[in-house]
Scaffold this active site. Structure first.
Site, mmCIF file in Angstrom:
data_model
loop_
_atom_site.group_PDB
_atom_site.id
_atom_site.type_symbol
_atom_site.label_atom_id
_atom_site.label_comp_id
_atom_site.label_asym_id
_atom_site.label_seq_id
_atom_site.Cartn_x
_atom_site.Cartn_y
_atom_site.Cartn_z
ATOM 1 N N LYS A 28 9.748 -31.362 30.463
ATOM 2 C CA LYS A 28 8.533 -30.575 30.229
ATOM 3 C C LYS A 28 7.323 -31.444 30.537
ATOM 4 C CE LYS A 28 7.357 -29.046 26.046
ATOM 5 N NZ LYS A 28 7.285 -28.147 24.874
ATOM 6 N N LEU A 34 11.859 -24.669 36.241
ATOM 7 C CA LEU A 34 12.720 -23.806 35.428
ATOM 8 C C LEU A 34 11.936 -22.720 34.712
ATOM 9 C CD1 LEU A 34 15.067 -26.464 33.755
ATOM 10 C CD2 LEU A 34 15.615 -24.938 35.661
ATOM 11 N N ASP A 75 5.627 -21.203 15.815
ATOM 12 C CA ASP A 75 5.547 -20.529 17.111
ATOM 13 C C ASP A 75 6.924 -20.045 17.548
ATOM 14 O OD1 ASP A 75 4.183 -19.512 19.298
ATOM 15 O OD2 ASP A 75 4.437 -21.329 20.493
ATOM 16 N N GLY A 81 5.361 -22.260 30.415
ATOM 17 C CA GLY A 81 5.017 -21.918 29.040
ATOM 18 C C GLY A 81 3.541 -22.115 28.800
ATOM 19 N N GLY A 82 3.125 -21.781 27.588
ATOM 20 C CA GLY A 82 1.721 -21.944 27.251
ATOM 21 C C GLY A 82 1.300 -23.388 27.153
ATOM 22 N N GLY A 133 2.933 -26.001 29.081
ATOM 23 C CA GLY A 133 3.330 -26.836 30.202
ATOM 24 C C GLY A 133 4.419 -26.212 31.048
#
Length: 446
Positions: free
Chosen positions: A181, A159, A278, A162-163, A165
């Site tokens: 994830k 899908l 974040d 990301g930073g 995973g």
């Protein structure tokens, strides 16, 4: 209870102690000073003829009696001391037994809550990941279920990246879909972020915070299972191939309001308060109805955490507040700054940092700040997708909120609660706000 303890203590007194007490009592009874027989006629007559002898015998008898008294008193003192020690040890033993019984009872009461959360199969690597959830308990999901649901994590199930995973879609046996994830937890930092996110999400319960379904660990990989958000991330919708075409003006304001409400929950209703640390468009996920939910809490911290000042600088370029970037000062106003950047993305359709040349980049804050306060220029820099459908009155109000959020000085930024109150009147009633949108009238004769 105290009487019962005393009875138990007396039962532990050895029999020789009572013998010792009987000897002392018997000695007292034989003491002439205590119980002396009546003088005999012979002794009386001898005393009459020998007064010196009587005096000498009286002194010796008195000395013997005093020595005997001293011995008896010493014996009684020793005996009482021994008794006190025995009673104390007995009571202490009863206390230890009672305490252990209470601990066992408490452990048995907690066993149901922590059922399924033992990490013995993980060889102790994630030993600190033991928690109870406000929503019940966090499910420990068998890795084989995830492997089967993602076809062994094939690329066609991916899908997003990301930073921290990769995120996959998994279809379970009951045909329900979830998001998984996958995190490489080989390093201590990655392991802590995994545990931090699972631990925090297990406690959150808010419509604008992503819901955790469960977690799993296989070898050195950690897996966090979420509800599936079918419209993906805000970053994909704004900056992907569609370039924001699916997001009209009102939907963008709804997403901004949902995001602000999620932050308000973290800042105002969590005890202690939580700083996301974040916040960015890629961490704002959208469901089928474009309800926005905050995700990715690996870097989040509790505001009252004793080691908050020891955290190393983390975040994403373009969203990090200047005081945190330069001085390491982290507060809830750091999240407010990041929210202001997201609001600019929704308003202008630009990325937080854009590369002008291979050696030069420009932030959306630096580029937009001089133009946001110019009422003549502002309508011309709005995202072209929504430019013709925006009421300028509302446009200026949203721009004013964004300007306050991205102020360099954190004390000038509003609380996220104030941001929520500012956005609610701008969002249509059917989308979660209070704005009543007038329905277009049909001309007569049509």
């Amino acid at each position: 209870m105290k009487l019962l303890h005393l009875v138990l203590a007396l039962q532990t007194v050895p029999i020789w102690f009572f013998h010792l007490c009987l000897v002392a009592v018997h000695a007292i009874q034989e003491d002439p000073l205590v119980s002396s027989p009546p003088p005999s006629p012979i002794s009386t007559s001898m005393a009459a003829f020998s007064p010196g002898v009587e005096l000498e015998m009286g002194i010796k008898d008195q000395q013997k009696h005093e020595e005997l008294h001293k011995k008896i008193i010493l014996l009684l003192i020793v005996s009482c001391s021994i008794l006190v020690v025995i009673v104390f040890l007995s009571l202490f033993s009863c206390f230890i037994y009672y305490r252990k019984s209470c601990q066992k009872k408490k452990a048995s009461q907690c066993s149901d809550v922590e059922k399924g959360l033992s990490l013995a199969p993980f060889f102790g690597k994630f030993s600190s990941l033991r928690m109870a959830s406000n929503k019940g308990s966090v499910s420990l999901i068998d890795y084989k279920i995830l492997e089967k649901g993602t076809n062994n994590f094939e690329d066609d199930k991916l899908l997003g990246k990301g930073g921290f995973g990769l995120v996959y879609k998994a279809v379970l046996e009951d045909e329900s879909s979830i998001a998984v994830k996958k995190l490489d937890c080989a390093t201590d930092d990655a392991q802590k972020e995994f545990e931090n996110e699972v631990g925090l999400l297990s406690k959150f319960q808010h419509p604008n915070i992503i819901s955790i379904v469960g977690y799993s660990v296989h070898e050195e990989m950690g897996f966090i299972i979420y509800e599936l958000m079918s419209n993906g991330s805000l970053e994909d919708l704004l900056h992907g191939t569609s370039r924001g075409s699916s997001l009209n003006w009102h939907l963008r304001l709804k997403i901004a309001l949902d995001t602000a409400r999620g932050l308000e929950y973290l800042h105002e209703f969590c005890k202690p308060a939580v700083i996301h640390r974040d916040l960015k468009s890629s961490n704002i996920l959208l469901d089928a109805n474009f309800n926005a939910k905050l995700s990715d809490f690996g870097l989040a911290v509790a505001d009252s955490s004793h080691n908050k000042n020891k955290l190393k600088l983390s975040g994403t370029v373009g969203y990090v507040a200047p005081e945190y970037l330069l001085d390491g000062e982290l507060t809830d106003k750091s999240d407010v700054y990041a929210f202001g950047v997201v609001l600019l993305e929704l308003l202008l359709g630009r990325r937080p940092v854009e590369k002008l040349t291979p050696a030069h980049c420009q932030s959306i804050v630096t580029w937009a700040m001089p133009q946001l306060t110019n009422r003549a220029v502002l309508p011309t820099i709005v995202d072209p997708v929504i430019r013709g459908s925006v009421d300028e009155k509302y446009l200026f109000q949203v721009a004013a909120v964004a300007i306050l959020c991205i102020q360099p000085e954190p004390s000038y930024r509003p609380l996220i609660t104030d941001v929520v109150h500012s956005l609610v009147p701008l969002v249509p009633l059917e989308l979660g706000g209070t704005l009543r949108v007038a329905q277009p009238t049909t001309p007569r004769g049509h």
